[in-house]
Write a protein that holds these residues in place. Structure first.
Motif, PDB file in Angstrom:
ATOM      1  N   ARG A 280     -48.413  25.759   8.825  1.00  0.00           N
ATOM      2  CA  ARG A 280     -46.961  25.702   8.662  1.00  0.00           C
ATOM      3  C   ARG A 280     -46.515  24.268   8.872  1.00  0.00           C
ATOM      4  O   ARG A 280     -46.854  23.642   9.886  1.00  0.00           O
ATOM      5  N   PHE A 281     -45.757  23.749   7.897  1.00  0.00           N
ATOM      6  CA  PHE A 281     -45.294  22.375   7.986  1.00  0.00           C
ATOM      7  C   PHE A 281     -44.007  22.225   7.187  1.00  0.00           C
ATOM      8  O   PHE A 281     -43.942  22.615   6.022  1.00  0.00           O
ATOM      9  N   ASN A 296     -40.825  16.855  12.377  1.00  0.00           N
ATOM     10  CA  ASN A 296     -41.423  17.953  11.625  1.00  0.00           C
ATOM     11  C   ASN A 296     -41.534  19.185  12.507  1.00  0.00           C
ATOM     12  O   ASN A 296     -41.515  19.085  13.743  1.00  0.00           O
ATOM     13  N   GLU A 297     -41.632  20.327  11.890  1.00  0.00           N
ATOM     14  CA  GLU A 297     -41.995  21.565  12.552  1.00  0.00           C
ATOM     15  C   GLU A 297     -43.300  22.035  11.939  1.00  0.00           C
ATOM     16  O   GLU A 297     -43.411  22.138  10.709  1.00  0.00           O
ATOM     17  N   SER A 298     -44.324  22.267  12.762  1.00  0.00           N
ATOM     18  CA  SER A 298     -45.647  22.583  12.230  1.00  0.00           C
ATOM     19  C   SER A 298     -46.417  23.434  13.221  1.00  0.00           C
ATOM     20  O   SER A 298     -46.145  23.410  14.423  1.00  0.00           O
ATOM     21  N   SER A 299     -47.406  24.152  12.710  1.00  0.00           N
ATOM     22  CA  SER A 299     -48.285  24.957  13.555  1.00  0.00           C
ATOM     23  C   SER A 299     -49.493  25.370  12.718  1.00  0.00           C
ATOM     24  O   SER A 299     -49.509  25.218  11.491  1.00  0.00           O
ATOM     25  N   VAL A 329     -53.798  15.945  15.806  1.00  0.00           N
ATOM     26  CA  VAL A 329     -53.119  17.214  16.055  1.00  0.00           C
ATOM     27  C   VAL A 329     -52.967  17.400  17.566  1.00  0.00           C
ATOM     28  O   VAL A 329     -53.863  17.065  18.341  1.00  0.00           O
ATOM     29  N   ARG A 332     -51.464  22.013  20.898  1.00  0.00           N
ATOM     30  CA  ARG A 332     -50.820  23.263  20.489  1.00  0.00           C
ATOM     31  C   ARG A 332     -50.988  23.542  19.006  1.00  0.00           C
ATOM     32  O   ARG A 332     -50.486  24.540  18.502  1.00  0.00           O
ATOM     33  N   SER A 334     -49.821  21.522  16.559  1.00  0.00           N
ATOM     34  CA  SER A 334     -48.721  20.955  15.778  1.00  0.00           C
ATOM     35  C   SER A 334     -48.994  19.477  15.502  1.00  0.00           C
ATOM     36  O   SER A 334     -49.929  18.891  16.043  1.00  0.00           O
TER      37      SER A 334
END
Length: 473
Positions: A280-281, A296-299, A329, A332, A334
């Motif tokens: 997810r990015f 950014n929002e990422s996972s 990275v 977590r 992200s």
């Protein structure tokens, strides 16, 4: 056959300009190229690389340094033409060197993922504690040491090295010297790939711990020539992770008795694949003011692993981010990806795509927008005898010479102050671009003040811009 091979492990014999001789280890990573540690060949007057010492296939050759990086403590040596080789036995001499070179299959390199799991590893070298006497008692030599153990990937993160834990030597011949002396430069292997070279032994960490220079960091610190040499042996900034073959899912199909059977190379890999979270990015926000930064929002990325990213500009061209992110990275899963909004950014819609280098999975293209910024405006005010134009408050930062890409708020501040002093900047006026017209105005100011006319804005020129009164009449 891939992985560590005994006939390709080398003794690196170094003779120094001031006299004396020292030894290290190395490995023939491809035809004519030997990998070793940088400190092994430091200040070398000449270097000889010897293979299969005192064995029928013995051969040796002089070598020169192709690439060396003291900070990474890694080096590549190139063997001199085979007609300078020497040796004994049926495979010795120039003929033996040429035959050995033809049999070389290029070694492969890998990165080590930073995670809470040991990585089984091995190295082959010629350390001090393996010194022995010939039966005649007249000759001393070093035999090979096949060190096998485990890398602790989360150790020595601050130093940026790897910790290899192996069985301690049975004896410590000289407390004043490390028993591992001479092991430096040994290629360290994990799952059929080279992950680094032995760099150092610290006695305070015990006799069973070796420090390893990691291959996935070499290209980062190398200059252009160094990166070219490293690419020649297969070392880049995006090496695949060291992992056993059974972790690579392989779908096998065969027919028999009217039935179609589907298998995986390893059942455990199935669980790993099905449990893997989706990447997810997305980029948060829009560039509307210079000096702001998009986050950014990422996972779903590999914790502690590395990632690369691509950016497609509004005109469709790809360009690298350079230093705009750390490429690491978080724990977590992200990303630390950021986009600093600058006036040099072309307005329009950009597309970003990220690749998890551990799993080689990739996100889709994610859009973000850079809006046209308002033009610079000069708003003058005086504080404590200094003039400011409302764009930058620096009084010491040196500005670079007029080259393509030199555009910044400090340049616009200087342009406003130059206009206040009556200097003509031409059609561009206050645009933040350190062009030829701006440079000439700076030279004219320096000439009037009787200072060095170098066209650069350093602390002295900033003082002139902030304090000088306009010329009248």
């Amino acid at each position: 056959m891939t992985g560590l091979r005994g006939e390709r492990a080398a003794e690196v014999i170094v003779r120094h300009a001031g006299g004396g001789e020292s030894r290290g280890s190395g490995y023939l990573v491809r035809e004519g190229v030997v990998l070793t540690a940088a400190h092994v060949v430091r200040r070398a007057a000449d270097v000889t690389v010897r293979f299969e010492a005192d064995r029928p296939a013995q051969w040796s050759a002089p070598a020169r340094v192709l690439w060396s990086d003291a900070r990474a403590d890694a080096a590549l040596l190139t063997l001199e033409p085979a007609d300078g080789a020497s040796g004994t036995g049926s495979g010795g001499g120039a003929r033996g060197a040429r035959r050995s070179a033809r049999r070389v299959k290029a070694a492969r390199f890998a990165a080590v993922r930073e995670r809470d799991a040991g990585l089984r590893s091995s190295a082959l070298g010629f350390p001090f504690f393996k010194r022995r006497d010939d039966p005649d008692g007249l000759t001393r030599y070093r035999d090979s040491c096949h060190a096998r153990g485990e890398i602790a990937p989360l150790a020595d993160r601050r130093e940026g090295t790897l910790e290899l834990r192996v069985q301690e030597p049975d004896r410590d011949p000289d407390p004043a010297r490390s028993p591992w002396e001479g092991m430096s430069g040994s290629a360290v292997w994990a799952h059929g790939r080279i992950v680094g070279v032995v760099s150092l032994h610290r006695r305070e960490e015990g006799l069973g711990t070796l420090t390893v220079s990691r291959a996935d960091r070499w290209a980062e610190s190398a200059d252009d020539a160094g990166r070219e040499a490293l690419r020649g042996v297969g070392v880049t900034t995006t090496l695949p992770p060291a992992a056993p073959r059974w972790r690579e899912p392989r779908l096998l199909l065969w027919c028999g008795a009217g039935a179609l059977a589907l298998t995986l190379a390893a059942w455990s890999a199935t669980a790993t694949l099905t449990a893997r979270p989706a990447l997810r990015f997305r980029v948060v926000g829009t560039c509307e003011q210079p000096g702001t930064t998009l986050e950014n929002e990422s996972s779903g990325f590999t914790p502690g692993g590395r990632y690369t990213n691509e950016i497609r500009s509004p005109d469709g061209n790809l360009f690298p981010l350079g230093t705009r992110d750390s490429n690491v990275v978080t724990d977590r899963g992200s990303l630390r990806w950021q986009w600093p909004c600058a006036r040099t950014d072309k307005p329009g819609t950009y597309l970003a795509r990220v690749t998890d280098e551990t799993t080689h999975r990739r996100t889709g293209w994610t859009p973000f927008t850079v809006r046209p910024f308002a033009p610079y405006a000069c708003v003058f005010q005086q504080e404590k005898g200094l003039w400011f134009a409302g764009i930058s408050r620096t009084t010491i930062t040196p500005l670079p010479p007029p080259v393509a890409g030199t555009s910044m708020d400090e340049v616009a501040e200087a342009q406003c102050l130059l206009q206040r002093l009556g200097f003509d900047l031409g059609k561009g006026k206050v645009d933040g671009w350190y062009g030829e017209r701006t440079r000439q105005a700076v030279v004219d100011l320096q000439r009037q003040a009787g200072t060095d006319q170098d066209g650069l804005i350093g602390p002295t020129t900033w003082q002139l811009l902030r304090t000088r009164a306009p010329v009248t009449g």
